[in-house]
Design a protein around this motif. Structure first.
Motif, PDB file in Angstrom:
ATOM      1  N   LEU A   1     -75.454  -9.141   7.220  1.00 52.80           N
ATOM      2  CA  LEU A   1     -74.225  -8.471   6.789  1.00 52.80           C
ATOM      3  C   LEU A   1     -72.982  -9.083   7.419  1.00 52.80           C
ATOM      4  O   LEU A   1     -71.937  -9.213   6.767  1.00 52.80           O
ATOM      5  N   PHE A   2     -73.074  -9.459   8.702  1.00 49.20           N
ATOM      6  CA  PHE A   2     -71.885  -9.891   9.433  1.00 49.20           C
ATOM      7  C   PHE A   2     -71.441 -11.307   9.096  1.00 49.20           C
ATOM      8  O   PHE A   2     -70.232 -11.571   8.938  1.00 49.20           O
ATOM      9  N   MET A   3     -72.362 -12.249   9.009  1.00 50.99           N
ATOM     10  CA  MET A   3     -71.968 -13.647   8.883  1.00 50.99           C
ATOM     11  C   MET A   3     -71.120 -13.944   7.635  1.00 50.99           C
ATOM     12  O   MET A   3     -70.199 -14.766   7.709  1.00 50.99           O
ATOM     13  N   PRO A   4     -71.367 -13.311   6.480  1.00 51.04           N
ATOM     14  CA  PRO A   4     -70.464 -13.553   5.354  1.00 51.04           C
ATOM     15  C   PRO A   4     -69.024 -13.128   5.625  1.00 51.04           C
ATOM     16  O   PRO A   4     -68.101 -13.661   5.007  1.00 51.04           O
ATOM     17  N   THR A   5     -68.826 -12.192   6.573  1.00 53.30           N
ATOM     18  CA  THR A   5     -67.461 -11.718   6.834  1.00 53.30           C
ATOM     19  C   THR A   5     -66.609 -12.780   7.506  1.00 53.30           C
ATOM     20  O   THR A   5     -65.382 -12.732   7.423  1.00 53.30           O
ATOM     21  N   LEU A   6     -67.224 -13.767   8.170  1.00 50.58           N
ATOM     22  CA  LEU A   6     -66.440 -14.839   8.774  1.00 50.58           C
ATOM     23  C   LEU A   6     -65.701 -15.644   7.715  1.00 50.58           C
ATOM     24  O   LEU A   6     -64.545 -16.042   7.898  1.00 50.58           O
ATOM     25  N   ALA A   7     -66.358 -15.889   6.604  1.00 49.95           N
ATOM     26  CA  ALA A   7     -65.701 -16.599   5.505  1.00 49.95           C
ATOM     27  C   ALA A   7     -64.698 -15.689   4.808  1.00 49.95           C
ATOM     28  O   ALA A   7     -63.632 -16.142   4.368  1.00 49.95           O
ATOM     29  N   LEU A   8     -65.011 -14.409   4.713  1.00 52.55           N
ATOM     30  CA  LEU A   8     -64.122 -13.479   4.014  1.00 52.55           C
ATOM     31  C   LEU A   8     -62.786 -13.312   4.729  1.00 52.55           C
ATOM     32  O   LEU A   8     -61.731 -13.288   4.086  1.00 52.55           O
ATOM     33  N   VAL A   9     -62.794 -13.185   6.059  1.00 47.15           N
ATOM     34  CA  VAL A   9     -61.523 -13.026   6.765  1.00 47.15           C
ATOM     35  C   VAL A   9     -60.668 -14.279   6.631  1.00 47.15           C
ATOM     36  O   VAL A   9     -59.429 -14.188   6.562  1.00 47.15           O
ATOM     37  N   ASN A  10     -61.304 -15.458   6.584  1.00 46.47           N
ATOM     38  CA  ASN A  10     -60.546 -16.690   6.358  1.00 46.47           C
ATOM     39  C   ASN A  10     -59.940 -16.695   4.960  1.00 46.47           C
ATOM     40  O   ASN A  10     -58.778 -17.045   4.772  1.00 46.47           O
ATOM     41  N   SER A  11     -60.736 -16.301   3.964  1.00 48.64           N
ATOM     42  CA  SER A  11     -60.246 -16.296   2.584  1.00 48.64           C
ATOM     43  C   SER A  11     -59.096 -15.314   2.402  1.00 48.64           C
ATOM     44  O   SER A  11     -58.101 -15.617   1.728  1.00 48.64           O
ATOM     45  N   ILE A  12     -59.217 -14.131   2.998  1.00 46.77           N
ATOM     46  CA  ILE A  12     -58.152 -13.128   2.909  1.00 46.77           C
ATOM     47  C   ILE A  12     -56.875 -13.667   3.545  1.00 46.77           C
ATOM     48  O   ILE A  12     -55.771 -13.490   3.015  1.00 46.77           O
ATOM     49  N   SER A  13     -57.010 -14.343   4.681  1.00 48.87           N
ATOM     50  CA  SER A  13     -55.838 -14.907   5.356  1.00 48.87           C
ATOM     51  C   SER A  13     -55.221 -16.039   4.551  1.00 48.87           C
ATOM     52  O   SER A  13     -54.013 -16.040   4.283  1.00 48.87           O
ATOM     53  N   PHE A  14     -56.041 -17.006   4.142  1.00 51.66           N
ATOM     54  CA  PHE A  14     -55.523 -18.167   3.422  1.00 51.66           C
ATOM     55  C   PHE A  14     -54.851 -17.755   2.115  1.00 51.66           C
ATOM     56  O   PHE A  14     -53.910 -18.409   1.667  1.00 51.66           O
ATOM     57  N   ASN A  15     -55.330 -16.679   1.502  1.00 52.03           N
ATOM     58  CA  ASN A  15     -54.773 -16.216   0.237  1.00 52.03           C
ATOM     59  C   ASN A  15     -53.316 -15.780   0.378  1.00 52.03           C
ATOM     60  O   ASN A  15     -52.567 -15.753  -0.601  1.00 52.03           O
ATOM     61  N   GLN A  16     -52.897 -15.413   1.611  1.00 46.73           N
ATOM     62  CA  GLN A  16     -51.547 -14.928   1.835  1.00 46.73           C
ATOM     63  C   GLN A  16     -50.609 -15.998   2.406  1.00 46.73           C
ATOM     64  O   GLN A  16     -49.420 -15.744   2.569  1.00 46.73           O
ATOM     65  N   LEU A  17     -51.141 -17.172   2.715  1.00 41.54           N
ATOM     66  CA  LEU A  17     -50.361 -18.181   3.427  1.00 41.54           C
ATOM     67  C   LEU A  17     -49.923 -19.316   2.505  1.00 41.54           C
ATOM     68  O   LEU A  17     -50.726 -19.878   1.772  1.00 41.54           O
ATOM     69  N   ARG A  18     -48.658 -19.641   2.578  1.00 39.94           N
ATOM     70  CA  ARG A  18     -48.143 -20.739   1.770  1.00 39.94           C
ATOM     71  C   ARG A  18     -48.483 -22.088   2.392  1.00 39.94           C
ATOM     72  O   ARG A  18     -48.748 -23.059   1.687  1.00 39.94           O
ATOM     73  N   ASP A  19     -48.492 -22.138   3.717  1.00 35.52           N
ATOM     74  CA  ASP A  19     -48.784 -23.379   4.434  1.00 35.52           C
ATOM     75  C   ASP A  19     -49.833 -23.081   5.505  1.00 35.52           C
ATOM     76  O   ASP A  19     -49.503 -22.922   6.683  1.00 35.52           O
ATOM     77  N   PRO A  20     -51.124 -22.973   5.113  1.00 33.01           N
ATOM     78  CA  PRO A  20     -52.172 -22.588   6.067  1.00 33.01           C
ATOM     79  C   PRO A  20     -52.252 -23.487   7.297  1.00 33.01           C
ATOM     80  O   PRO A  20     -52.556 -23.017   8.394  1.00 33.01           O
TER      81      PRO A  20
END
Length: 418
Positions: free
Chosen positions: A118-137
């Motif tokens: 359950l936990f390990m997929p969340t590492l990719a999810l938090v990155n995706s959620i962050s990158f989705n909001q950033l213009r210049d990651p």
């Protein structure tokens, strides 16, 4: 400017920054709350061998291997990433609590395995959620990711402050992790919307399960990076699985708190990451990270709690270089390289390569190696143990230096297929 850059906000609102930072803080607080002291807990409380400790740590690798399927199938195609993150963390909170209540290794392993799936997929999810909001990651992401490092530090300091290692109360670390996971599960539903980019699209079975990110491996640049990511995590497993046990056997007091020096270093280098990437580029940055792993293990091998204690301290402080220069830089490189329709799946893919395949192989190797160097007094010959991953890290660095050719990205409009 690509259409992808245009649909991201030019600046990050304070409320958005606060929510993303809190998400990162809790994500890594939960992980650091129990995983750092796992080896010591299993050896002291459950009488586990080195191979059993590695088997328990291996659960994170199995979870990471499954992660691309979870992220690619669910977050990229059907449900918003923040909702998937919330459900996974709420379920994970129950399992990590149960792991701490297990009295023998068998039940513990079962609960830990379910938790890591359950936990390990969340590492990719938090990155995706962050990158989705950033213009210049490349410039903005480190300032968000640094709060994950702070969360890991806080977890270690709490363990040291409350004396759970010396007091034989490490089962409480699992309670702390469960509370943090539940909090993040609730917070996730208030995070910015990250809709599935592939929603409504039809495709092959491979695309349906997020395997279209494997098309990135057709590029020699990304293939060498991917293979290097797998290989460098083989020696890395020695650090994650046995550093806390090594420090406790060496007589270091409040070892988990002392290990947080590594995360302090990680935080400082994270803030400097935009400058470092622009100064060195991805290849040099990644190569420095690999070589730092080899140096760290040499320092551990020859350091002691006497006049050479400084070597142990420097080895711990090197964590900022070891982790940021490879893992964080690699996540940014992946986001920059992958086209938008597979960006979440690509983050899951690199998580599978590192925390999955690489650490799985490393766990299978490190446990028997540690068992092979048990001393008559019941401790371990740590110098001999640490020199093995040091040599492996140097070999991987040579492989990467010779074969990697930096390539900025694929064209955003060009899909990748398998």
């Amino acid at each position: 400017m690509s259409h992808l850059a245009q649909d991201r906000p030019s600046t990050l609102a304070p409320s958005m920054r606060l929510r993303l930072s809190a998400m990162m803080f809790l994500e890594f607080f939960v992980w650091g709350a129990w995983f750092v002291t796992l080896g010591t807990y299993l050896a002291a409380e459950l009488g586990a061998s080195g191979s059993q400790i590695s088997l328990a740590a291996l659960t994170q690798s199995l979870g990471a291997i499954i992660a691309p399927l979870v992220v690619g199938l669910i977050a990229d195609r059907y449900f918003p990433a923040q909702k998937v993150l919330g459900v996974l963390h709420l379920l994970a909170a129950v399992l990590i609590f149960l792991a701490g209540r297990a009295g023998t290794f068998g039940p513990f392993f079962g609960a830990a395995l379910g938790y890591m799936i359950l936990f390990m997929p969340t590492l990719a999810l938090v990155n995706s959620i962050s990158f989705n909001q950033l213009r210049d990651p490349e410039k903005q992401f480190p300032a968000i990711r640094v709060f994950g490092t702070i969360g890991w530090i806080v977890a270690g300091l709490i363990i040291g402050w409350l004396g759970w290692e010396q007091g034989g109360r490490l089962e409480l670390t699992f309670v702390m992790a469960a509370v943090g996971s539940a909090l993040l599960g609730v917070l996730a539903f208030f995070l910015p919307d990250t809709p599935p980019r592939g929603k409504g699209q039809r495709g092959s079975l491979g695309q349906l399960f997020g395997l279209d990110a494997l098309g990135l491996l057709k590029s020699r640049s990304y293939l060498v990076f991917f293979i290097s990511s797998v290989l460098i995590c083989i020696p890395l497993a020695f650090y994650y699985n046995f550093t806390n046990l090594y420090l406790n056997e060496s007589g270091v007091q409040a070892a988990a708190a002392l290990q947080s020096l590594g995360q302090v270093s990680e935080a400082l280098f994270l803030l400097a990451m935009p400058f470092l990437l622009s100064r060195f580029g991805f290849k040099k940055t990644l190569l420095i990270g690999m070589l730092a792993w080899g140096l760290r293990y040499v320092l551990f091998g020859f350091g002691d709690t006497g006049s050479l204690f400084w070597m142990i301290i420097v080895g711990l402080v090197l964590h900022g270089v070891c982790y940021d220069f490879f893992f964080v830089a690699g996540q940014i490189y992946t986001d920059k390289f992958a086209p938008p329709q597979v960006r979440s799946a690509a983050q899951g893919l690199i998580s599978m390569a590192t925390y999955g395949v690489g650490l799985l192989i490393g766990s299978l190797i490190s446990g028997p190696v540690v068992d092979a160097f048990v001393t008559e007094e019941g401790g371990h010959s740590w110098t001999a143990i640490w020199l093995i991953p040091a040599g492996l890290a140097v070999l991987v660095a040579v492989f990467f230096a010779v074969l990697f050719r930096e390539q900025a990205s694929v064209r955003p409009e060009q899909p990748v297929r398998v």
